[in-house]
Design an enzyme around this catalytic site. Structure first.
Site, short mmCIF file in Angstrom:
data_model
loop_
_atom_site.label_atom_id
_atom_site.label_comp_id
_atom_site.label_asym_id
_atom_site.label_seq_id
_atom_site.Cartn_x
_atom_site.Cartn_y
_atom_site.Cartn_z
N GLN A 237 0.83 -1.21 0.00
CA GLN A 237 0.00 0.00 0.00
C GLN A 237 0.86 1.26 0.00
OE1 GLN A 237 -3.18 -2.08 2.94
NE2 GLN A 237 -3.55 0.08 2.67
N ARG A 384 -9.49 -0.52 7.38
CA ARG A 384 -10.44 0.43 6.81
C ARG A 384 -10.82 1.49 7.84
NH1 ARG A 384 -14.20 -1.15 2.02
NH2 ARG A 384 -14.59 0.93 1.25
N CYS A 385 -9.80 2.07 8.43
CA CYS A 385 -10.04 3.15 9.38
C CYS A 385 -8.75 3.92 9.54
CB CYS A 385 -10.52 2.61 10.71
SG CYS A 385 -9.29 2.53 11.99
N GLU A 760 -13.08 5.03 4.45
CA GLU A 760 -13.27 4.23 5.65
C GLU A 760 -14.44 4.68 6.49
OE1 GLU A 760 -9.82 6.65 7.97
OE2 GLU A 760 -9.42 4.94 6.71
#
Ligand code: CDP
Length: 806
Positions: A237, A384-385, A760
């Site tokens: 990523q 996802r945060c 997110e």
């Protein structure tokens, strides 16, 4: 102008710029099976690596015998910690300032920890090889319960740290303690609690879960002995950070390392960190001189790569009797597993958890976090945060519901009473953040009106009465959640990764024919950057999005960036893209002025080019300016039309949203049905509404999974009992509810195009909505808080504990 001259609307539409539901350009290859993922890479002579892993959660490694493994046809080498010690790579630094074993060095600290790396001519031979490696273990007592980690007689996990009373984030209180982090005013908060009419206190746990992207973590490393260059294709990523880390730990010059992230099949935080597989594949390639591929399987991914959450939050709220909050006190026990490998900005050992005051105007708050070691896999990623924001949102959103219950108030009314008001922005929170913009009342009211909240509450009251009369066995819950996110790490003044400031970047090169290429330091894993980044450029410089090629993920060509996670791409790289485009436009204006023989100040921008003020027929389109940039620039100006921007944001962005889940639960079976789920998101300026909708659908589905069943669970000896998709809840289209989406638009005042992140938000707001729905359903039976995940069995058990079968 004749009737063939396009109108202003047609010219704007042709650009497919900001606000356009442009179809995802990357889907042309994805929907035809033409994506190019790491495992698609096949290089001549490529070898394959696979791990011998520990069956024990805590054990001493007495010996490793590779003799039989080396006899397996195709097996070429077995790498152990002893091998890695010869190149000083037996341990690696983590992003959180700790160190982590690459391969078991003397002991193992979690089940499925990497013990040896078998290199073979194909994956099957490597697998046969690992079955022949004989490892002798001496099992040790496993520490699984985080609440026992700091007991006096708790086993010593990290023998390498014995005697070290200070860690990367200050003093350590115990041999299994990592750090203590405190924020806020303790005295003022304690005083607020002393004075309060009403207080609540609840231990709210956010269980351990896992991002589990469909494509697991993987890489191919290829070392060119002649050039002394290492090329790594990987599921990264943040490819530039990987390049820097590899350079620092392998002592290879950074220019001789080429990191390429090809297409990535989901990341959700799982692909931010550095894993032993990357180091072992690189070492194996350096040793053999051949490319080496390492591809995790599903069980390895779930049990050994970065987990998420595992926060145990003792939450207290003080309030007046009419429901005005006066203080918040939270203590977190943070279970970080065997090594502190959290992927947070360096100075933030608990991420941005201090956003825990949420959307409410708390006059004072105090937070303390204790990080501890246990015999579980390391990690602690932002699934996802944005760096522990989802834990914070869950904590405060459950807390507000519990307070409403104690006060006998409606949860929505309590929230409306305590919201930060639109006129209070920019708002300074009690725990140190400056919220950029928001209009919470409007969003909440829109949600309540759309779902007819008052009618739903009336229906619930009737159902409860019928339940008490014994006429139904179904209970109904309304899960209200209002979240404020903090995304866009981040201003360099407070965010860095291993000392590298968290800016982001964009380079745009316009070609003579009015087409161009744009490269960024971000890396899409499915978010659609190739589509949306071109839309920003299209609106900024008036060139159709279709004419802009977007390229990410190659460290040789892209400007240095900190990557994509924590919804930072739009707030940071999105801003860099706009700023680079504005540099192009500024030069274009000079070229146009020269060609139109006017002063620059006499030009004004008009959708896709410049026109002379007061002479609308005297124009020069951006397409023509691109051509002119390569043959007739003003005297003294360099030819060409390109620009680079490195953007250091002045602040984070603060997206928010109002969600509600309507749920029915059968108390006899625990089976629930999500009757309705409505999600209103405000992410400021919307680049591509269709992509936002997709992001919200995906995030809500993950939130549903986490709240309603997904869990990495251990038994008392440290076995992972949810290590495959048979046990780890991964919802398919069959289980996933229908999503209703909506929006308001409150632009960020400091972002060049007013955009905030969105990726997110649905996970952050969705989890409390589901959990509040379950808790709201059971509350009239006398329950205050039921821990997640709320699977059928736990719902049935909650009903049983509340005496509904008596
Ligand atoms: O960092 P990441 O890409 O995961 O998250 P993001 O910045 O929230 O962006 C996710 C996707 O939504 C990207 O394709 C963005 O361009 C798009 N988006 C948008 O269209 N409008 C916004 N205001 C925010 C994001």
């Amino acid at each position: 102008m004749n009737n063939l001259t396009p109108t202003r609307e047609q010219r704007t539409a042709a650009l497919e710029g900001l606000g356009c539901k442009r179809k995802r350009v990357e889907d042309i290859r994805f929907t035809q099976g033409k994506g190019n993922y790491v495992d698609d890479l096949k290089l001549p002579g490529m070898l394959h690596g696979d791990f011998v892993r520990s069956p024990h959660a805590h054990a001493r490694v007495k010996s490793i015998n590779s003799e039989e493994a080396l006899k397996v046809p195709g097996v070429l080498a077995v790498i152990t910690a002893e091998t890695l010690k010869t190149v000083n790579l037996a341990w690696m630094p983590t992003l959180a300032g700790d160190v982590q074993m690459v391969l078991a060095d003397g002991k193992v600290l979690f089940q499925n920890q990497e013990v040896a790396f078998v290199v073979a001519t194909d994956r099957y031979a490597a697998d046969d090889g690992i079955n022949k490696v004989v490892v002798e273990y001496e099992p040790l007592p496993a520490l699984i319960d985080p609440f026992k980690a700091m007991d006096k007689d708790a086993p010593v996990l990290r023998e390498d740290l014995v005697g070290k009373t200070t860690g990367a984030h200050g003093p350590r209180k115990h041999h299994n303690h990592i750090f203590e982090w405190t924020v806020g005013d303790k005295d003022l908060t304690d005083a607020a609690f002393k004075k309060a009419d009403v207080t609540i206190k609840e231990m709210i746990s956010y269980h351990r879960t896992h991002p589990s992207p469909l494509e697991t973590c993987q890489c191919v490393c290829s070392f060119d002995k002649i050039r002394g260059e290492l090329t790594i294709w990987g599921t990264f990523q943040a490819p530039h950070v990987i390049r820097t880390v590899v350079s620092l730990i392998a002592k290879l010059p950074e220019q001789k390392i080429h990191v390429i992230s090809p297409d990535i099949g989901g990341g959700f935080g799982n692909k931010v960190g550095a894993y032993p597989g990357y180091i072992c594949a690189a070492v194996a390639s350096i040793v053999t001189g051949k490319p080496v591929k390492w591809v995790e399987d599903r069980i390895e991914n779930l049990t050994a790569t970065s987990f998420a959450r595992d926060y145990h939050m003792t939450t207290e709220i003080a309030a007046t009797k009419d429901g005005k909050v006066t203080g918040l006190r939270v203590h977190v026990l943070a279970d970080h597993g065997a090594f502190d490998a959290c992927a947070d900005p360096s100075k933030w050992p608990a991420g941005f958890f201090n956003i825990v005051t949420g959307s409410y105007d708390f006059p004072t708050a105090h937070l303390s976090v204790d990080g501890i070691y246990t015999n579980k896999a390391p990690g602690g990623v932002a699934y996802r945060c944005s760096f522990r924001v989802t834990e914070a949102a869950y904590c405060i959103e459950r807390g507000m519901d519990i307070l409403a219950q104690k006060l006998g108030m409606d949860p929505a009314e309590l929230r409306l009473k305590n919201f930060i008001k639109a006129e209070q922005f920019p708002y300074h929170s009690a725990l140190g953040w400056e919220y950029d913009s928001g209009d919470y009342h409007t969003a909440m009211m829109k949600m309540m009106e759309t779902v007819k909240y008052a009618e739903l509450r009336k229906e619930q009251a009737e159902k409860r009465a019928a339940f008490k009369r014994g006429e139904t066995r179904e209970i109904m819950g309304l899960g209200v959640s209002f979240f404020t996110e903090i995304v866009g790490a981040g201003p360099s003044k407070n965010c860095d990764i291993l000392g590298i400031a968290m800016f982001d970047s964009c380079e745009i090169r316009m070609h003579p024919t009015g087409a161009g290429i744009a490269r960024m330091g971000t890396k899409s894993q499915g978010q659609g950057h190739e589509t949306t980044w071109a839309q920003i450029i299209a609106t900024e410089i008036g060139i159709p999005a279709d004419n802009i090629m977007v390229e990410e993920g190659n460290t040789d060509t892209a400007p240095y960036g900190l990557g994509t996670y924590g919804s930072r791409s739009t707030p940071v790289a999105g801003a860099a893209i706009a700023m680079a485009a504005r540099k192009i436009k500024a030069k274009a204006q000079m070229i146009a002025a020269y060609r139109l023989e006017v002063h620059e100040d006499d030009l004004e921008w008009d959708i896709d080019g410049f026109r002379v003020k007061g002479l609308p027929e005297k124009t020069m389109s951006m397409k023509d300016i691109c051509w002119a940039a390569y043959n007739s620039v003003p005297p003294g100006m360099e030819p060409g039309l390109e620009a680079v921007s490195y953007y250091d944001p002045p602040n984070m962005t603060y997206p928010f949203g109002a969600y509600i889940c309507v749920m029915d639960i059968d108390v006899d079976t625990g089976v629930y049905k999500v009757r309705r789920f409505y999600a209103l998101d405000d992410c400021g300026t919307r680049i591509n509404p269709m992509i936002i909708e997709g992001q919200v659908h995906g995030g809500l589905t993950e939130a549903f999974a986490i709240a309603m069943g997904q869990e990495i669970r251990y038994d008392e000896t440290g076995n992972v009992v949810t290590g495959s998709f048979m046990d780890f809840f991964m919802p398919t289209a069959v289980e996933t509810p229908h999503w209703e989406t909506d929006f308001t638009v409150t632009p960020s005042p400091h972002h060049p195009i007013g955009a905030k992140g969105v990726g997110e938000s649905p996970n952050v707001g969705g989890v409390p909505a589901f959990s509040n729905a379950v808790n709201d359903a059971f509350s009239f039976l006398g329950s205050t808080h039921i821990q997640m995940p709320h699977d059928y069995w736990r719902n049935w058990r909650a009903a049983k504990n509340l005496g509904v079968f008596a």
